[in-house]
Scaffold this active site. Structure first.
Site, PDB file in Angstrom:
ATOM      1  N   GLU A 133       1.112  -1.109   0.020  1.00 59.53           N
ATOM      2  CA  GLU A 133       0.044   0.129  -0.115  1.00 59.53           C
ATOM      3  C   GLU A 133       0.805   1.538   0.128  1.00 59.53           C
ATOM      4  O   GLU A 133       0.260   2.388  -0.828  1.00 59.53           O
ATOM      5  CB  GLU A 133      -0.985  -0.182   1.015  1.00 59.53           C
ATOM      6  CG  GLU A 133      -1.982  -0.847   1.261  1.00 59.53           C
ATOM      7  CD  GLU A 133      -1.573  -2.693   1.429  1.00 59.53           C
ATOM      8  OE1 GLU A 133      -0.961  -2.751   2.317  1.00 59.53           O
ATOM      9  OE2 GLU A 133      -2.411  -3.215   0.767  1.00 59.53           O
ATOM     10  N   ASN A 154       1.480  -8.108  -6.744  1.00 63.34           N
ATOM     11  CA  ASN A 154       0.701  -6.699  -8.401  1.00 63.34           C
ATOM     12  C   ASN A 154       1.508  -7.019  -9.288  1.00 63.34           C
ATOM     13  O   ASN A 154       3.040  -7.262  -9.362  1.00 63.34           O
ATOM     14  CB  ASN A 154       1.576  -5.516  -7.930  1.00 63.34           C
ATOM     15  CG  ASN A 154       1.598  -3.923  -8.835  1.00 63.34           C
ATOM     16  OD1 ASN A 154       0.972  -4.211  -9.812  1.00 63.34           O
ATOM     17  ND2 ASN A 154       1.724  -2.781  -7.878  1.00 63.34           N
TER      18      ASN A 154
END
EC number: 2.4.99.12
Length: 409
Positions: free
Chosen positions: A42, A317
């Site tokens: 994050e 990701n």
């Protein structure tokens, strides 16, 4: 209790306990923007957003909170003294009351599914505007939240604005009770990744340790169980591609030594990045047991496989290797990045293995990596398509920064 359990594997969870209770142990500027990013992923996703805030509102203090020690370390690496940093306190009344009393923020920004009912209620009572940005709520998560709909709906309705990654996520937030008039689509912040001088310097440093002409297979952000699967696959790949080097990057620092022992037990010659070991023609695995070098690793790899996608973790990701036009292979579970993964599948920009077929996962992985190693054109086509997906979806960070203006002007 959860912190005590986590501290068994990572002693850093025992440090700065006063911050967990809402007590700030160092002086911090008040009346700024508080942004919460739970952990490493994050924090990285917020890089362009935080830089945008610092540029657009240079006179307003920014406090970036995390919940994990690795997230804390990442804040220091990316932003240094340009932001204030502390842990977000436990979501119980005395702790959040102390936290808000000391910082007195003008705006509180939470991310994705970081819904803290007590903190949200107290901000609402104090008249502090709140945004939820990069909102993500999968169909599977919906089932869990619906069991607590009485609590979650009330929390969502207290947000001044909710900005979601996609129309699917927007629909799910609305179904849970978010306000129609304040729930919008911004796109995904994670597309707004950029190459920096720091990343390029790290790529150069990694290349300085390479004293061989190995083709490189990067296996990134691995979790418990991932390594056994990829090591089994690697054993077969070495028969087909004897010069292949695996770069292995475990997700959590507390597992570095465990993964090192596992590689040795499988009979491979291992170089450790933390020891600054040189990689030679006799090296099988380069264990990246350091922090903050994953993006640079993507820059020198030929093929990238994302860990966490072979189990219930839900993947990591795939945009980081896409930024370097690298071909990406993932396992069957990419629930954490379902929108990104679907975008890449739609544009033939990723290879996803299939748990529904009879071929064992390690054999599928071996086949996929070997196919790419033998087909440079396919590597380039996949990489170029992945990079195009990144470019097509950029811009969410600035849009979300601009949305703060109404609360700060």
């Amino acid at each position: 209790m959860a912190l005590i359990i986590r501290s068994k594997n990572n002693p850093d969870y025992r440090k700065r306990l006063l911050e967990r209770l809402g007590v700030l142990t160092s002086p911090m500027k008040r009346h700024g923007i508080v942004v919460h990013a739970s952990s490493v992923g994050e924090v990285i996703a917020l890089k362009a957003y935080i830089n945008g805030i610092l540029n657009q509102y240079p006179n307003i203090p920014v406090t970036l909170t995390t919940f994990t020690p690795t997230g804390s370390a990442q804040v220091q690496k990316l932003f240094g003294v340009r932001v204030q940093h502390c842990y977000l306190p436990l979501d119980v009344w005395p702790c959040t009351w102390l936290f808000l009393r000391q910082l007195q923020p003008r705006v509180l920004v939470l991310m994705e599914t970081e819904i803290w009912p007590n903190l949200i209620a107290q901000c609402a009572n104090r008249g502090i505007p709140m945004q939820l940005i990069n909102g993500r709520l999968s169909d599977k998560s919906m089932k869990s939240y619906q069991k607590l709909s009485w609590l979650i709906s009330a929390s969502l309705q207290k947000f001044s604005e909710i900005w979601t990654q996609s129309s699917e996520n927007q629909s799910n937030f609305l179904a849970l009770g978010a306000n129609t008039s304040t729930t919008n689509i911004s796109g995904n912040l994670k597309f707004d990744i950029q190459l920096t001088d720091d990343v390029n310097n790290k790529i150069a440093a990694l290349n300085d340790s390479l004293h061989s002409s190995h083709p490189i297979w990067l296996v990134a952000s691995t979790h418990e169980g991932d390594e056994t699967l990829v090591l089994d696959s690697f054993k077969e790949l070495k028969k087909l591609q004897p010069s292949l080097l695996m770069m292995l990057v475990p997700r959590h620092p507390e597992r570095f030594e465990q993964v090192h022992r596992l590689c040795i037990e499988h009979g491979f010659a291992v170089a450790k990045r933390s020891n600054e070991d040189s990689v030679t023609d006799t090296t099988d695995i380069w264990l990246i047991d350091t922090l903050g070098e994953l993006l640079a690793c993507c820059g020198i790899a030929d093929i990238v496989t994302m860990g966490g996608s072979f189990s219930a973790i839900g993947g990591h990701n795939p945009l980081e290797p896409a930024l370097f036009k690298k071909p990406v292979i993932v396992g069957p579970n990419m629930k954490n990045f379902s929108f990104i993964n679907q975008q890449m599948l739609n544009h033939h920009a990723i290879i996803q293995l299939d748990s529904a077929i009879n071929t064992p996962m390690s054999a599928q992985l071996t086949q996929a990596v070997n196919l790419l190693l033998n087909d440079k054109d396919k590597q380039q086509l996949l990489g170029a398509a992945a990079y195009k997906v990144v470019q097509m979806n950029q811009g969410a960070s600035q849009k979300t920064v601009d949305a703060l203006d109404k609360f700060l002007s």
